[in-house]
Design a protein around this motif. Structure first.
Motif, PDB file in Angstrom:
ATOM      1  N   ILE A  18      30.853 -46.704 -14.209  1.00 40.06           N
ATOM      2  CA  ILE A  18      31.796 -45.688 -13.739  1.00 40.06           C
ATOM      3  C   ILE A  18      33.209 -46.234 -13.867  1.00 40.06           C
ATOM      4  O   ILE A  18      33.532 -47.293 -13.321  1.00 40.06           O
ATOM      5  CB  ILE A  18      31.522 -45.293 -12.277  1.00 40.06           C
ATOM      6  N   ARG A  19      34.058 -45.516 -14.584  1.00 34.62           N
ATOM      7  CA  ARG A  19      35.447 -45.941 -14.761  1.00 34.62           C
ATOM      8  C   ARG A  19      36.295 -45.378 -13.623  1.00 34.62           C
ATOM      9  O   ARG A  19      36.320 -44.160 -13.424  1.00 34.62           O
ATOM     10  CB  ARG A  19      35.974 -45.434 -16.105  1.00 34.62           C
ATOM     11  N   PRO A  20      36.942 -46.237 -12.855  1.00 32.17           N
ATOM     12  CA  PRO A  20      37.795 -45.729 -11.774  1.00 32.17           C
ATOM     13  C   PRO A  20      38.837 -44.770 -12.325  1.00 32.17           C
ATOM     14  O   PRO A  20      39.440 -45.027 -13.362  1.00 32.17           O
ATOM     15  CB  PRO A  20      38.446 -46.992 -11.205  1.00 32.17           C
ATOM     16  N   PRO A  21      39.068 -43.621 -11.655  1.00 30.64           N
ATOM     17  CA  PRO A  21      40.017 -42.638 -12.180  1.00 30.64           C
ATOM     18  C   PRO A  21      41.451 -43.131 -12.116  1.00 30.64           C
ATOM     19  O   PRO A  21      41.813 -43.925 -11.249  1.00 30.64           O
ATOM     20  CB  PRO A  21      39.805 -41.429 -11.259  1.00 30.64           C
ATOM     21  N   ALA A  37      47.292 -41.504 -11.328  1.00 35.97           N
ATOM     22  CA  ALA A  37      48.435 -40.690 -11.755  1.00 35.97           C
ATOM     23  C   ALA A  37      48.002 -39.382 -12.391  1.00 35.97           C
ATOM     24  O   ALA A  37      48.726 -38.397 -12.360  1.00 35.97           O
ATOM     25  CB  ALA A  37      49.306 -41.480 -12.725  1.00 35.97           C
ATOM     26  N   HIS A  38      46.794 -39.339 -13.000  1.00 38.87           N
ATOM     27  CA  HIS A  38      46.361 -38.146 -13.725  1.00 38.87           C
ATOM     28  C   HIS A  38      45.130 -37.487 -13.119  1.00 38.87           C
ATOM     29  O   HIS A  38      44.779 -36.373 -13.498  1.00 38.87           O
ATOM     30  CB  HIS A  38      46.059 -38.504 -15.186  1.00 38.87           C
ATOM     31  N   ALA A  39      44.460 -38.150 -12.175  1.00 35.46           N
ATOM     32  CA  ALA A  39      43.247 -37.588 -11.588  1.00 35.46           C
ATOM     33  C   ALA A  39      43.575 -36.399 -10.694  1.00 35.46           C
ATOM     34  O   ALA A  39      44.591 -36.378 -10.001  1.00 35.46           O
ATOM     35  CB  ALA A  39      42.511 -38.651 -10.786  1.00 35.46           C
ATOM     36  N   SER A  40      42.708 -35.403 -10.718  1.00 35.76           N
ATOM     37  CA  SER A  40      42.875 -34.225  -9.878  1.00 35.76           C
ATOM     38  C   SER A  40      42.436 -34.522  -8.457  1.00 35.76           C
ATOM     39  O   SER A  40      41.488 -35.265  -8.220  1.00 35.76           O
ATOM     40  CB  SER A  40      42.062 -33.049 -10.441  1.00 35.76           C
ATOM     41  N   ALA A  76      21.663 -48.495  11.758  1.00 38.79           N
ATOM     42  CA  ALA A  76      22.437 -47.301  12.103  1.00 38.79           C
ATOM     43  C   ALA A  76      23.895 -47.602  11.809  1.00 38.79           C
ATOM     44  O   ALA A  76      24.388 -48.698  12.103  1.00 38.79           O
ATOM     45  CB  ALA A  76      22.253 -46.930  13.572  1.00 38.79           C
ATOM     46  N   GLY A  77      24.598 -46.647  11.197  1.00 43.71           N
ATOM     47  CA  GLY A  77      26.003 -46.898  10.886  1.00 43.71           C
ATOM     48  C   GLY A  77      26.631 -45.797  10.073  1.00 43.71           C
ATOM     49  O   GLY A  77      26.059 -44.720   9.887  1.00 43.71           O
ATOM     50  N   ASP A  78      27.831 -46.088   9.568  1.00 38.01           N
ATOM     51  CA  ASP A  78      28.609 -45.129   8.797  1.00 38.01           C
ATOM     52  C   ASP A  78      28.919 -45.688   7.420  1.00 38.01           C
ATOM     53  O   ASP A  78      29.150 -46.893   7.266  1.00 38.01           O
ATOM     54  CB  ASP A  78      29.944 -44.806   9.488  1.00 38.01           C
ATOM     55  N   VAL A  79      28.921 -44.792   6.442  1.00 40.19           N
ATOM     56  CA  VAL A  79      29.349 -45.126   5.087  1.00 40.19           C
ATOM     57  C   VAL A  79      30.535 -44.231   4.758  1.00 40.19           C
ATOM     58  O   VAL A  79      30.425 -42.996   4.814  1.00 40.19           O
ATOM     59  CB  VAL A  79      28.217 -44.902   4.060  1.00 40.19           C
ATOM     60  N   VAL A  80      31.684 -44.835   4.456  1.00 32.50           N
ATOM     61  CA  VAL A  80      32.905 -44.081   4.153  1.00 32.50           C
ATOM     62  C   VAL A  80      33.138 -44.117   2.653  1.00 32.50           C
ATOM     63  O   VAL A  80      33.358 -45.195   2.077  1.00 32.50           O
ATOM     64  CB  VAL A  80      34.123 -44.656   4.907  1.00 32.50           C
ATOM     65  N   LEU A  81      33.076 -42.958   2.021  1.00 34.26           N
ATOM     66  CA  LEU A  81      33.226 -42.881   0.569  1.00 34.26           C
ATOM     67  C   LEU A  81      34.698 -42.967   0.195  1.00 34.26           C
ATOM     68  O   LEU A  81      35.540 -42.255   0.753  1.00 34.26           O
ATOM     69  CB  LEU A  81      32.613 -41.576   0.056  1.00 34.26           C
ATOM     70  N   GLY A  82      34.987 -43.828  -0.772  1.00 33.75           N
ATOM     71  CA  GLY A  82      36.365 -44.021  -1.201  1.00 33.75           C
ATOM     72  C   GLY A  82      36.522 -43.763  -2.683  1.00 33.75           C
ATOM     73  O   GLY A  82      35.905 -42.847  -3.240  1.00 33.75           O
ATOM     74  N   PRO A  83      37.321 -44.578  -3.366  1.00 35.31           N
ATOM     75  CA  PRO A  83      37.561 -44.370  -4.795  1.00 35.31           C
ATOM     76  C   PRO A  83      36.271 -44.470  -5.605  1.00 35.31           C
ATOM     77  O   PRO A  83      35.403 -45.291  -5.323  1.00 35.31           O
ATOM     78  CB  PRO A  83      38.527 -45.507  -5.158  1.00 35.31           C
ATOM     79  N   ALA A  84      36.144 -43.617  -6.606  1.00 35.17           N
ATOM     80  CA  ALA A  84      34.964 -43.651  -7.476  1.00 35.17           C
ATOM     81  C   ALA A  84      34.897 -44.989  -8.199  1.00 35.17           C
ATOM     82  O   ALA A  84      35.909 -45.567  -8.586  1.00 35.17           O
ATOM     83  CB  ALA A  84      35.024 -42.507  -8.483  1.00 35.17           C
ATOM     84  N   GLY A  85      33.682 -45.485  -8.360  1.00 34.71           N
ATOM     85  CA  GLY A  85      33.479 -46.727  -9.064  1.00 34.71           C
ATOM     86  C   GLY A  85      33.458 -47.953  -8.177  1.00 34.71           C
ATOM     87  O   GLY A  85      33.150 -49.050  -8.650  1.00 34.71           O
TER      88      GLY A  85
END
Length: 331
Positions: free
Chosen positions: A126-129, A132-135, A248-257
């Motif tokens: 997966i290439r991080p977006p 500057a150009h990512a939507s 038990a816990g939390d997963v916080v989704l951040g930048p792709a890749g």
């Protein structure tokens, strides 16, 4: 002289309006339109993340608003498959005017397989977006009324920066069902029929831990089920090889890749003889161990912190009785 009677225009206009709506819905659910939408999604996935989406077949039933597609394959930048599914079925709710989102009454995925390879805290393929150009808009803005996943599989391979394998795991026979939903959260129940974790040893062998069937609950937070921002995991208890682990816990989704940030509480109970077998100590060991720990990390595995406590009871080493021991661990 009798003037000609004027017919009311409202019923005629209403009939034309309803007819146009009907044609619009049929057009939106037609195979060419869906194929066009999938092509647009594929282009965006490739441009922003370097992914390749392949959908072998699309079939639409305008009368029932049902869409079927499959097999579906998502490949990474290196050509390796990240996701595949034999079939995806969706029952689309009637479209509402002036609403910029799609509601799916029922979504069902058959035989999905997720294959993640993590190298040095990053998801391979997966290439991080480009910021500057990512939507900022999500790839899919969808509300799901009912969700089912059947006979899924999940493979994870973790390696260091040099590519040396650290651990591999496999989950099979995954079933998932949406139990409840609110405006910003969806509650799911899942079960796993089989699981194993493999760790390479220095002597060329492999340490393998197998787990019995287990299950748990997931709460997905975000703007719709397909645009998650945080995932809460609870009631997960795994029994494996004279050991029991609860998470038990939390997963916080951040930048792709990047590996998501997480914050979790882990407790484990294990038989020392079984847990230490792969060390080949050459001494008979008896006893039980209980571990409680809190583990957290930022996105990409940065600032990994683990702290907890180890308690052992009934410890015997080569017939030397040590009794109970306690230690605090921080890393």
């Amino acid at each position: 002289m009798r003037l000609p009677r004027r017919r009311p225009k409202l019923p005629i206009g209403l009939a034309i309006f309803v007819g146009l709506v009907f044609l619009a819905v049929r057009a939106l659910l037609s195979e060419p339109t869906l194929t066009f939408a999938l092509d647009k999604l594929a282009v965006r996935l490739h441009d922003e993340l370097g992914l390749t989406l392949v959908v072998a077949h699309v079939e639409a039933e305008a009368k029932s608003a049902r869409v079927q597609m499959g097999p579906v394959v998502l490949k990474g930048t290196d050509g390796q498959v990240l996701f595949s599914a034999d079939k995806i079925v969706a029952d689309v709710a009637p479209l509402k005017f002036f609403e910029r989102r799609l509601k799916v009454d029922h979504l069902e995925i058959d035989n999905p397989h997720v294959n993640l390879r993590i190298k040095d805290g990053k998801i391979a393929g997966i290439r991080p977006p480009d910021k500057a150009h990512a939507s900022n808009d999500p790839l899919l803005k969808v509300d799901v009324g009912d969700f089912q996943l059947h006979d899924g599989a999940f493979d994870l391979a973790v390696s260091d920066k040099a590519g040396k394998s650290i651990v591999k795991s496999h989950l099979g026979g995954i079933e998932m069902r949406l139990r409840d939903r609110g405006r910003d959260e969806h509650r799911l129940r899942f079960t796993v029929q089989q699981a194993d974790v493999r760790r390479p040893l220095d002597d060329g062998g492999e340490d393998i831990v197998t787990a019995d069937a287990f299950g748990g609950r997931i709460v997905v937070h975000g703007d719709g089920l397909l645009s998650p921002t945080r995932i809460d995991v609870s009631e997960v208890t795994v029994d494996a090889d004279d050991a029991e682990v609860s998470v038990a816990g939390d997963v916080v989704l951040g930048p792709a890749g990047l590996v998501p940030a997480f914050d979790a509480d882990v407790s484990a109970r294990a038989n020392l003889a079984t847990a230490l077998t792969h060390l080949h100590l050459g001494l008979p060991i008896k006893g039980d161990a209980n571990v409680t720990a809190h583990v957290s990390a930022k996105a990409g595995g940065e600032e990994l912190v683990a702290q907890g406590q180890l308690d052992t009871t009934g410890v015997d080493v080569d017939n030397l009785h040590l009794g109970s021991l306690r230690a605090r661990v921080k890393a």
